[in-house]
Design an enzyme around this catalytic site. Structure first.
Site, PDB file in Angstrom:
ATOM      1  N   HIS A   1      54.455  55.034 -24.761  1.00 47.22           N
ATOM      2  CA  HIS A   1      54.600  53.572 -24.749  1.00 47.22           C
ATOM      3  C   HIS A   1      56.054  53.242 -25.072  1.00 47.22           C
ATOM      4  O   HIS A   1      56.811  54.116 -25.493  1.00 47.22           O
ATOM      5  CB  HIS A   1      53.668  52.905 -25.774  1.00 47.22           C
ATOM      6  CG  HIS A   1      54.059  53.175 -27.193  1.00 47.22           C
ATOM      7  ND1 HIS A   1      53.723  54.340 -27.851  1.00 47.22           N
ATOM      8  CD2 HIS A   1      54.801  52.462 -28.069  1.00 47.22           C
ATOM      9  CE1 HIS A   1      54.226  54.306 -29.074  1.00 47.22           C
ATOM     10  NE2 HIS A   1      54.898  53.185 -29.244  1.00 47.22           N
TER      11      HIS A   1
ATOM     12  N   ASP B   1      59.331  58.688 -36.076  1.00 48.84           N
ATOM     13  CA  ASP B   1      58.182  58.033 -35.447  1.00 48.84           C
ATOM     14  C   ASP B   1      56.975  58.949 -35.659  1.00 48.84           C
ATOM     15  O   ASP B   1      57.082  59.983 -36.348  1.00 48.84           O
ATOM     16  CB  ASP B   1      58.476  57.787 -33.955  1.00 48.84           C
ATOM     17  CG  ASP B   1      57.661  56.623 -33.379  1.00 48.84           C
ATOM     18  OD1 ASP B   1      56.681  56.194 -34.017  1.00 48.84           O
ATOM     19  OD2 ASP B   1      57.989  56.151 -32.272  1.00 48.84           O
TER      20      ASP B   1
ATOM     21  N   HIS C   1      57.739  53.958 -37.434  1.00 50.81           N
ATOM     22  CA  HIS C   1      56.460  53.861 -36.733  1.00 50.81           C
ATOM     23  C   HIS C   1      55.609  52.688 -37.232  1.00 50.81           C
ATOM     24  O   HIS C   1      55.397  52.544 -38.444  1.00 50.81           O
ATOM     25  CB  HIS C   1      55.655  55.149 -36.907  1.00 50.81           C
ATOM     26  CG  HIS C   1      54.258  55.017 -36.393  1.00 50.81           C
ATOM     27  ND1 HIS C   1      53.970  54.968 -35.045  1.00 50.81           N
ATOM     28  CD2 HIS C   1      53.074  54.852 -37.035  1.00 50.81           C
ATOM     29  CE1 HIS C   1      52.662  54.803 -34.883  1.00 50.81           C
ATOM     30  NE2 HIS C   1      52.101  54.727 -36.077  1.00 50.81           N
TER      31      HIS C   1
ATOM     32  N   GLU D   1      53.964  59.357 -33.101  1.00 46.46           N
ATOM     33  CA  GLU D   1      53.172  59.864 -31.977  1.00 46.46           C
ATOM     34  C   GLU D   1      53.574  61.271 -31.579  1.00 46.46           C
ATOM     35  O   GLU D   1      52.776  62.013 -31.000  1.00 46.46           O
ATOM     36  CB  GLU D   1      53.302  58.917 -30.772  1.00 46.46           C
ATOM     37  CG  GLU D   1      52.575  57.594 -30.936  1.00 46.46           C
ATOM     38  CD  GLU D   1      53.385  56.538 -31.683  1.00 46.46           C
ATOM     39  OE1 GLU D   1      54.477  56.872 -32.203  1.00 46.46           O
ATOM     40  OE2 GLU D   1      52.922  55.374 -31.735  1.00 46.46           O
TER      41      GLU D   1
ATOM     42  N   GLU E   1      61.821  54.167 -26.075  1.00 51.75           N
ATOM     43  CA  GLU E   1      62.422  53.909 -27.397  1.00 51.75           C
ATOM     44  C   GLU E   1      63.582  54.887 -27.656  1.00 51.75           C
ATOM     45  O   GLU E   1      64.615  54.496 -28.206  1.00 51.75           O
ATOM     46  CB  GLU E   1      61.362  54.060 -28.480  1.00 51.75           C
ATOM     47  CG  GLU E   1      60.269  53.011 -28.376  1.00 51.75           C
ATOM     48  CD  GLU E   1      59.036  53.358 -29.206  1.00 51.75           C
ATOM     49  OE1 GLU E   1      59.119  54.226 -30.095  1.00 51.75           O
ATOM     50  OE2 GLU E   1      57.978  52.752 -28.949  1.00 51.75           O
TER      51      GLU E   1
ATOM     52  N   HIS F   1      58.169  59.980 -28.843  1.00 49.96           N
ATOM     53  CA  HIS F   1      57.188  60.059 -27.752  1.00 49.96           C
ATOM     54  C   HIS F   1      57.794  59.548 -26.459  1.00 49.96           C
ATOM     55  O   HIS F   1      58.850  58.905 -26.466  1.00 49.96           O
ATOM     56  CB  HIS F   1      55.955  59.214 -28.105  1.00 49.96           C
ATOM     57  CG  HIS F   1      56.318  57.809 -28.497  1.00 49.96           C
ATOM     58  ND1 HIS F   1      56.579  56.833 -27.569  1.00 49.96           N
ATOM     59  CD2 HIS F   1      56.532  57.245 -29.719  1.00 49.96           C
ATOM     60  CE1 HIS F   1      56.909  55.717 -28.202  1.00 49.96           C
ATOM     61  NE2 HIS F   1      56.907  55.941 -29.508  1.00 49.96           N
TER      62      HIS F   1
HETATM   63 ZN   LIG Z   1      57.223  54.649 -31.137  1.00 51.34          ZN
END
Ligand SMILES: [Zn+2]
Length: 314
Positions: free
Chosen positions: A160, A52, A104, A54, A179, A148
């Site tokens: 998020h 990912d 991502h 972030e 996630e 993240h």
């Molecule tokens: Zn993500």
């Protein structure tokens, strides 16, 4: 190869005498069995890496993570460098097959021309298993890079869950997860341990609730959700490479974490109209103004359905 008469005699004698040792020696002589001391091919060791963005060192704003952002080209290179660090670390620890899944946004961020051997890359995001696409039970370990914290976290860069605009929270069997948690259960269902996560301190702490001895590589310290104190990329890459090698070597100590069955998923949306639309899907129950729930008998069924809710209930 030329099979000489004496070699033939040796094999037939071994068969007559029913002697395993003599037969192996005879077959070695014929070239069917590698002689003792010859290098045997290594056992396959397959490692899956989900990447990912972030949680990459230096990332603090969506301008750096969105394909239309002006800093995006710089940060996708740094994302690729962190993926390569995990590839290098896995190789050092003996990985023979490495599958990298771009996880991502569009899932088209990693620069394939810069990816290190022996990795292969899965990209683009119309794939039912999303961030876990490509993983199966033949993998020895999974690695999460650039992860993240979940939606609603007070701390954690760009926190998020799935879709920052629509999802307020996700609960699996009553526990709020992001996630990372959702993906740990997906790997756990396949019997695969998640052995390392890199990102900020909030992402790591969140995953340690599910996997207490997961290797955590902190590449930045989140200050709230929109600022961070980051390591230089060179340093982040070194820590990820070393951490990955260590994590793969101690994969036997880290347990896969499946969700218990049947699994109840609850999704809270940011807007009641999203819950109203989701409620129209058969088997989905509205449990609150912003919340729906459903129960499945197989975790991955629910995982794939949550992905559909993220992507298509807008
Ligand atoms: Zn993500």
């Amino acid at each position: 190869m030329e099979v000489t008469y004496w070699r033939y005699l040796k094999v037939s004698r071994a068969i007559r005498m029913n002697s395993a040792a003599a037969l192996v020696s005879a077959l070695t002589c014929l070239g069917f069995v590698a002689p003792a001391g010859a290098a045997a091919p290594p056992d396959p060791l397959k490692v899956f890496i989900s990447v990912d963005m972030e949680g990459v060192s230096g990332v603090v704003d969506s301008d750096q993570t969105s394909a239309t952002g002006q800093d995006y080209e710089r940060f996708r290179k740094l994302m690729t460098a962190e993926a390569n660090a995990a590839i290098d670390g896995a190789r050092e620890a003996g990985a023979t097959h490495i599958l990298v899944n771009d996880s991502h946004g569009t899932h088209r961020n990693l620069l394939i021309e810069e990816l290190h051997a022996p990795a292969e890359l899965i990209s683009n995001n119309i794939k039912p298993m999303g961030m876990m696409a490509g993983l199966d039970a033949s993998y020895a370990a999974a690695i999460f890079i650039g992860y993240h914290a979940k939606a609603g976290s007070a701390e954690g860069v760009l926190a998020h869950t799935g879709n920052g605009r629509t999802i307020a929270d996700l609960r699996i069997n009553g526990r709020s997860v992001g996630e990372g948690g959702m993906n740990i259960h997906a790997a756990g269902t396949l019997g695969v341990p998640v052995v390392l996560v890199s990102g900020d301190q909030a992402a790591i702490a969140e995953l340690r609730e599910l996997v207490p001895n997961i290797e955590g590589v902190q590449v930045k310290e989140a200050i709230g959700t929109a600022a961070a104190r980051s390591l230089r990329p060179e340093e982040a890459v070194r820590l990820i490479r070393e951490g990955t090698a260590r994590a793969i070597r101690r994969r036997g100590e880290i347990k896969p974490v499946p969700a218990s069955l049947p699994v109840r998923f609850e999704v809270s949306f940011t807007d009641p109209s999203l819950a109203l639309m989701a409620e129209q899907i058969p088997t989905v129950e509205r449990t609150g103004s912003h919340t729906i729930a459903f129960v499945v008998d197989h975790y991955l069924k629910g995982y794939r359905f949550v992905r559909v809710l993220y992507k298509f209930i807008q």
